[in-house]
Design an enzyme around this catalytic site. Sequence first.
Site, PDB file in Angstrom:
ATOM      1  N   ASP A 138      39.056  35.776  40.612  1.00 46.44           N
ATOM      2  CA  ASP A 138      37.815  36.461  40.965  1.00 46.44           C
ATOM      3  C   ASP A 138      36.681  35.902  40.118  1.00 46.44           C
ATOM      4  O   ASP A 138      36.721  35.998  38.889  1.00 46.44           O
ATOM      5  CB  ASP A 138      37.978  37.967  40.727  1.00 46.44           C
ATOM      6  CG  ASP A 138      36.890  38.767  41.438  1.00 46.44           C
ATOM      7  OD1 ASP A 138      36.236  38.227  42.354  1.00 46.44           O
ATOM      8  OD2 ASP A 138      36.703  39.942  41.080  1.00 46.44           O
ATOM      9  N   HIS A 145      23.855  40.227  40.811  1.00 49.41           N
ATOM     10  CA  HIS A 145      24.873  41.247  40.517  1.00 49.41           C
ATOM     11  C   HIS A 145      25.155  41.306  39.010  1.00 49.41           C
ATOM     12  O   HIS A 145      25.184  42.396  38.424  1.00 49.41           O
ATOM     13  CB  HIS A 145      26.156  40.946  41.281  1.00 49.41           C
ATOM     14  CG  HIS A 145      27.305  41.839  40.920  1.00 49.41           C
ATOM     15  ND1 HIS A 145      27.362  43.158  41.297  1.00 49.41           N
ATOM     16  CD2 HIS A 145      28.424  41.608  40.181  1.00 49.41           C
ATOM     17  CE1 HIS A 145      28.479  43.708  40.817  1.00 49.41           C
ATOM     18  NE2 HIS A 145      29.136  42.784  40.148  1.00 49.41           N
TER      19      HIS A 145
HETATM   20 MN    MN Z   1      35.435  41.086  42.351  1.00 49.59          MN
END
Ligand code: MN
Length: 437
Positions: A138, A145
């Site tokens: 990830d 963000h």
């Molecule tokens: Mn994520």
Amino acid sequence: MLKLNETHDPVLSSWVESANQAGTDFPLQNLPFAVFRVRISDEQFRAGVAIGDEVLDLARLAELRAFDSDINELLQLCAGSSLNAFMARGAEASSALRLALSRALRADSGMQEQLQGCLVAQELVEYTLPCRIGDYTDFYASINHATNVGKLFRPDNPLLPNYKWVPIGYHGRASSIVVSGQDIHRPLGQTRAPDAESPDFSPCQRLDYETEVGIYIGAGNALGERIAIDDADAHVFGYCVFNDWSARDIQAWEYQPLGPFLSKSFASTVSPWIVTNEALLPYRVEWTRAAEDPQPLDYLESEQNRSHGALDLKLQAYLHTAKMRADGDPPHLLGESNFAQSYWTTAQMVAHHTVNGCNLQPGDFFGSGTQSGSSADELGSMLEITQGGKQELELTNGERREFLQDGDCIILSAYCETPGAARIGFGSASATILPVK
Ligand code: MN
């Protein structure tokens, strides 16, 4: 290297009429892959390619031996319940099959009679994961963000000093990645109220979604070998839309010093279809790095990445609450963002991931990290929309949310649209939150 070719021609139409309708996610120019079977049947799962409202059954097509031996061999690799063996063959093989299928499905192919029996209506099928995902990484590639989340914890210093140098990532959990339509139980875990001395063990109270792009690796690299940034395209099989569910209260208590763990590993949802890297070529755009920011180190820098390393992929997240569904109301649009705004490109993620010699394998999966834009209607998580639960969100039907409640369904979708190319879509990744099991 991938190049625009006859399969991208926006003028092409298909003998499958639904593929020619404006607004379809799956025109002839798309041809994404999934693994499916007829719903509630004991059929074997096998690969299919979307065309309009239909699935072209590749196992059935392999039996017909309608193509030359190279293509028939590739179809055989798609006859089983996972695409790993086909993905392992790399970009050239996937391009060859795409070309053969594009030609066979064209309005003037003369193959309609022969192939008609290989079509299955999408409304009749269920999907499973398109491949065995060995490892899931990830990333955290959206600077908007990262800044929005950082501000909640460190208002004066939202971005850590490594962010603009390193494509930040962590090793996620592959076993709990599930396909769209599989509902998710609210996780239990340890949480600690800000002033409490000891944690509670309770249902997650701050359950969240994350709007992400999912990236599937095709051909891998040997342990000890690097993938150069300009070779990344040869290793990327394709993309999906990806909801990386998050338990924010569990995360806040557990994440130091080694990063997120049980707050992320309970579930992640992929859309069923993999849109191939080749299908996405017409929507590749320039990637830029602001002049005042650090410029990438050499292994993360190239002309090719600058000229068309980014992807103009529009992402949408919707919330459909239980009340909305009962009342027949449409879902509430939570946010729209674009992967083109990502601080790091897919090629930079691939180059960075392998720069230490780490081997990627066919079917490995990357999350892009939550993709948020710079404005309030471009956010990719409840954490950002409600500023950590401080500002309740009022939904279109008057309901209010800080985080997700049981019965809430999150639907992510994505599409590409640009002048001179067909519009292609990703389908959706949707799942409903069920109570703690
Ligand atoms: Mn994520």
